[in-house]
Design a protein around this motif. Sequence first.
Motif, PDB file in Angstrom:
ATOM      1  N   SER A  97       0.646 -10.471 -16.123  1.00 58.33           N
ATOM      2  CA  SER A  97       0.031  -9.760 -15.006  1.00 58.33           C
ATOM      3  C   SER A  97       0.590 -10.261 -13.684  1.00 58.33           C
TER       4      SER A  97
ATOM      5  N   THR B 212      -7.805 -12.518  -8.934  1.00 58.27           N
ATOM      6  CA  THR B 212      -6.456 -12.035  -8.643  1.00 58.27           C
ATOM      7  C   THR B 212      -5.762 -12.948  -7.634  1.00 58.27           C
ATOM      8  N   ASN B 213      -4.463 -12.709  -7.451  1.00 58.69           N
ATOM      9  CA  ASN B 213      -3.731 -13.429  -6.413  1.00 58.69           C
ATOM     10  C   ASN B 213      -4.374 -13.198  -5.050  1.00 58.69           C
TER      11      ASN B 213
ATOM     12  N   ASP C 269      -0.612  -9.680 -10.955  1.00 57.71           N
ATOM     13  CA  ASP C 269      -1.762  -9.962 -10.089  1.00 57.71           C
ATOM     14  C   ASP C 269      -2.422 -11.302 -10.390  1.00 57.71           C
ATOM     15  N   HIS C 270      -1.933 -12.035 -11.404  1.00 57.76           N
ATOM     16  CA  HIS C 270      -2.592 -13.277 -11.818  1.00 57.76           C
ATOM     17  C   HIS C 270      -1.656 -14.474 -11.900  1.00 57.76           C
TER      18      HIS C 270
ATOM     19  N   VAL D   4     -11.407  -8.785 -14.545  1.00 53.39           N
ATOM     20  CA  VAL D   4     -10.699  -9.121 -13.312  1.00 53.39           C
ATOM     21  C   VAL D   4     -11.695  -9.113 -12.165  1.00 53.39           C
TER      22      VAL D   4
ATOM     23  N   VAL E  60      -3.192  -4.410 -16.460  1.00 56.04           N
ATOM     24  CA  VAL E  60      -3.618  -5.348 -15.427  1.00 56.04           C
ATOM     25  C   VAL E  60      -2.375  -5.888 -14.732  1.00 56.04           C
ATOM     26  N   GLY E  61      -2.343  -5.779 -13.417  1.00 58.84           N
ATOM     27  CA  GLY E  61      -1.198  -6.280 -12.664  1.00 58.84           C
ATOM     28  C   GLY E  61       0.106  -5.630 -13.084  1.00 58.84           C
TER      29      GLY E  61
ATOM     30  N   ASP F  95     -12.411 -10.121  -7.750  1.00 65.47           N
ATOM     31  CA  ASP F  95     -11.738 -10.102  -6.448  1.00 65.47           C
ATOM     32  C   ASP F  95     -12.013 -11.304  -5.560  1.00 65.47           C
TER      33      ASP F  95
END
Length: 189
Positions: free
Chosen positions: A51, A82-83, A53-54, A180, A33-34, A182
Amino acid sequence: MTLKTLTTAFLTATVVTGAAFAESHAGTDNPMVGGAAMFADRNIVENAVNSADHTTLVAAVKAAGLVDTLMGDGPFTVFAPTNAAFDMISDESLNALLQPEAKAQLTQILTCHVVAANAMSDAIAGMIADDGGAHPVQTVGGCVLQAKMEGSRITLTDENGREASVTIADVRQSNGVIHVIDRVLLPTQ
């Protein structure tokens, strides 16, 4: 402290620790993840901080004072935006949520992404099927999300009609599971 400062600090920690984690991840079947390895023997916070992405989610969890809770025994199911999901919120609104005076509101938003159970995607899909196509999901924050299937993907709709899709399912943790998503889900406004 601004969101950018918090995010930069977490990204630095991720780069330093990420390589060692990824190297030892090769033998597991947990998804990455990420860009980071996720380990089933580590808790939600220990994995999430790695991650890329987080980083916004981790900064928000820290600002809300939820780190110790999400490092606890659980079990927890976390629908982790997520970001990019947080980027759909204006910088001004997001920075306002990270201020100490908004802690209660931020805590409610974040806990509307947490369920007090270990719910893997096959179990969620089964509940959706058993309930005729939509299953109400009661969160720790008092929100009720509607889980549905869109093809083979689980979607969650908040009380405002905002829909998020699970983009990575079944990231096992020592104290639960991360899915995760979106989009950031919100309590009734």
